[in-house]
Motif scaffolding. Structure first.
Motif, PDB file in Angstrom:
ATOM      1  N   HIS A  67      22.115  23.122  11.508  1.00 34.09           N
ATOM      2  CA  HIS A  67      22.317  22.418  12.775  1.00 34.09           C
ATOM      3  C   HIS A  67      22.092  23.356  13.965  1.00 34.09           C
ATOM      4  N   GLN A  68      22.419  24.627  13.805  1.00 31.65           N
ATOM      5  CA  GLN A  68      22.265  25.615  14.876  1.00 31.65           C
ATOM      6  C   GLN A  68      20.806  25.993  15.111  1.00 31.65           C
ATOM      7  N   GLY A  69      19.954  25.752  14.120  1.00 32.36           N
ATOM      8  CA  GLY A  69      18.561  26.201  14.195  1.00 32.36           C
ATOM      9  C   GLY A  69      17.758  25.467  15.253  1.00 32.36           C
ATOM     10  N   THR A  70      16.835  26.191  15.858  1.00 32.58           N
ATOM     11  CA  THR A  70      15.978  25.616  16.894  1.00 32.58           C
ATOM     12  C   THR A  70      14.525  25.554  16.418  1.00 32.58           C
ATOM     13  N   TRP A  71      14.304  25.629  15.119  1.00 32.66           N
ATOM     14  CA  TRP A  71      12.952  25.623  14.571  1.00 32.66           C
ATOM     15  C   TRP A  71      12.494  24.195  14.277  1.00 32.66           C
ATOM     16  N   ASN A  72      11.193  24.027  14.085  1.00 35.05           N
ATOM     17  CA  ASN A  72      10.612  22.713  13.787  1.00 35.05           C
ATOM     18  C   ASN A  72      10.431  22.538  12.285  1.00 35.05           C
ATOM     19  N   LYS A  73      11.522  22.680  11.598  1.00 32.55           N
ATOM     20  CA  LYS A  73      11.502  22.531  10.150  1.00 32.55           C
ATOM     21  C   LYS A  73      12.653  21.619   9.768  1.00 32.55           C
ATOM     22  N   LYS A  74      12.424  20.784   8.794  1.00 35.82           N
ATOM     23  CA  LYS A  74      13.462  19.876   8.298  1.00 35.82           C
ATOM     24  C   LYS A  74      13.881  20.340   6.913  1.00 35.82           C
ATOM     25  N   PHE A  75      15.185  20.352   6.683  1.00 33.92           N
ATOM     26  CA  PHE A  75      15.709  20.810   5.400  1.00 33.92           C
ATOM     27  C   PHE A  75      16.539  19.714   4.745  1.00 33.92           C
ATOM     28  N   GLN A  76      16.240  19.478   3.479  1.00 26.77           N
ATOM     29  CA  GLN A  76      17.044  18.570   2.659  1.00 26.77           C
ATOM     30  C   GLN A  76      17.936  19.452   1.799  1.00 26.77           C
ATOM     31  N   LEU A  77      19.237  19.286   1.927  1.00 28.71           N
ATOM     32  CA  LEU A  77      20.178  20.072   1.126  1.00 28.71           C
ATOM     33  C   LEU A  77      20.405  19.423  -0.233  1.00 28.71           C
ATOM     34  N   ASP A  78      20.327  20.228  -1.274  1.00 31.98           N
ATOM     35  CA  ASP A  78      20.649  19.795  -2.623  1.00 31.98           C
ATOM     36  C   ASP A  78      21.603  20.808  -3.231  1.00 31.98           C
TER      37      ASP A  78
END
Length: 128
Positions: A67-78
């Motif tokens: 949530h703190q990240g300012t990058w243009n990447k999406k992460f799916q947590l598993d």
């Protein structure tokens, strides 16, 4: 016989390291360590979608980091299998690559070096 004994000693040493890792993942140093690893790695990733596998006990912590990240990447947590001891696995959405930053993966990656160090130590030899 000596080779078998060396292998037994190496397995004992690795088992001892795994026990220490289990204690390490309960410390603040663990979270600092994996956060630093992750932030260095995420800067090198192209924009896109990624799958991040983490220990179940760490999922809320990871959600906060992402949530703190300012990058243009999406992460799916598993959820990461607990035998991995901690750290994370990262793959792209197509699963064309996977980066293993689990603590077990790091330990296994260094198995040869640990065995070499143990062998030289037992023989009283200097490392080259």
């Amino acid at each position: 016989v000596r080779l078998r004994k060396d292998e037994e000693l190496l397995e004992d040493l690795l088992q001892g390291l795994k026990e220490r890792i289990k204690k390490f993942v309960e410390t603040e140093e663990y979270y600092s360590y994996i956060k630093e690893l992750f932030l260095k790695m995420v800067d090198e990733l192209e924009d896109g979608k990624y799958r991040l596998e983490v220990l179940e006990k760490d999922e809320l912590w990871w959600r906060d980091i992402l949530h703190q990240g300012t990058w243009n990447k999406k992460f799916q947590l598993d959820t990461l299998k607990s035998f991995r001891l901690g750290g994370f696995l990262l793959s792209d959405s197509k699963e064309s690559f996977q980066v293993d930053y689990t603590l077990l993966g790091i330990l296994e990656d260094h198995r040869y070096d640990i065995g070499k160090l143990l062998h030289h130590t037992l023989r009283g030899e200097a490392l080259e």
